[in-house]
Enzyme design. Structure first.
Site, PDB file in Angstrom:
ATOM      1  CB  SER A   5      -0.891   0.006   1.252  1.00 34.92           C
ATOM      2  OG  SER A   5      -1.479   1.264   1.483  1.00 34.92           O
ATOM      3  CE1 TYR A  41      -4.326  -2.715   4.707  1.00 35.07           C
ATOM      4  CE2 TYR A  41      -3.706  -0.414   4.424  1.00 35.07           C
ATOM      5  CZ  TYR A  41      -4.042  -1.639   3.880  1.00 35.07           C
ATOM      6  OH  TYR A  41      -4.093  -1.791   2.518  1.00 35.07           O
TER       7      TYR A  41
END
Length: 274
Positions: free
Chosen positions: A144, A157
């Site tokens: 990400s 995350y």
């Protein structure tokens, strides 16, 4: 290093988190290249729908919950029972948009297991299987843009994706000059069910402007894989932000992320996963 469409040399890929979003789009990209598929996720009905959209190749389905300990090894054994795997797509993962202390430990433990531990376990199985192989082998790990900085309200995350990025880049360098290639993809916001499932915030115009389709990310991922790229950030705006963050202090970058992502929603949905 393009996949062959010959029935004798056709390659075979394992795609995790294949029931929707980026995973499903990658499965269709690979099918268009003539790559046979093993699709895995928790929801059989969703996997069946994705399998039906992958025309012209053999598609197998293995349901698995990679958020559970030892699930990765069981998945690998079930997968290779049908033949060797030449391409591993580690896409399965989830996140939540909340303060760390507002979420129960069970969800955090599952996130760590799914985003990191199972990814490493499957990667180890794949690498061990190709130690003596002279044929091309490819790993694609989905990280990400959050891997480039700390992200308040997505602390765990983003940290898990920083792990995936660093792990993938090190493996790529370890295997430079060998038939095994490791590519890390760092998407920004993507039009998938991830945001609703994470209890995403009231995103700013910057976040919305940089959002890409799952198909866009999947195409970039497979193109990068075939070219043996180390790390790719799909989308011009995302590239600029990941490059630019190095010129900011880490504290300021964290504050910018808070402004860009907005505030969490009032209620965090129950964990469903893919």
């Amino acid at each position: 290093m393009s996949p062959s469409t010959s029935t004798d040399t056709r390659r075979r890929a394992l795609v995790t988190g294949a029931s929707g979003g980026i995973g499903a789009a990658i499965a269709r990209e690979l099918a268009a290249l003539g790559v046979d598929l093993v699709l895995t996720a928790r929801r059989r009905d969703a996997l069946d729908a994705v399998a039906a959209s992958c025309e012209g190749v053999k598609v197998e389905i293995v349901t698995a919950d990679l958020g559970k300990p030892d699930a990765a090894r069981a998945l690998w054994e079930a997968t290779i029972a049908g033949g060797p795997i030449d391409i591993l797509i580690n896409n399965a993962g989830f996140g939540y948009f909340r303060r760390f202390d507002e979420v129960d430990w069970a969800r955090d433990a599952e996130l760590i297991q799914l985003n990191m531990t199972s990814l490493v376990a499957l990667t180890r199985c794949f690498v061990d299987a190709h130690k003596t192989s002279t044929q091309p082998a490819n790993i694609v790990n989905i990280a990400s843009t959050g891997a480039y900085q700390s992200v308040p309200n997505m602390a765990l995350y983003a940290a898990s994706k920083a792990f995936v990025r660093n792990f993938s880049e090190a493996l790529h360098d370890e295997h430079r000059g060998t038939p095994l290639s490791v590519t890390c993809i760092c998407p920004g916001g993507t039009e998938t069910a991830f945001h609703a499932a994470s209890g995403g915030g009231d995103y700013s115009w910057i976040a919305n402007a940089s959002t890409k389709s799952a198909e866009f990310v999947a195409h970039a991922a497979i193109r990068a894989m075939l070219r043996g790229k180390r790390t790719v950030v799909p989308g011009f705006f995302n590239k600029v932000s990941c490059f630019g963050v190095r010129f900011l202090t880490r504290r300021f970058a964290s504050r910018v992320a808070t402004q860009v992502l907005g505030k969490p929603r009032f209620e965090l949905p129950a964990r469903r996963g893919i």
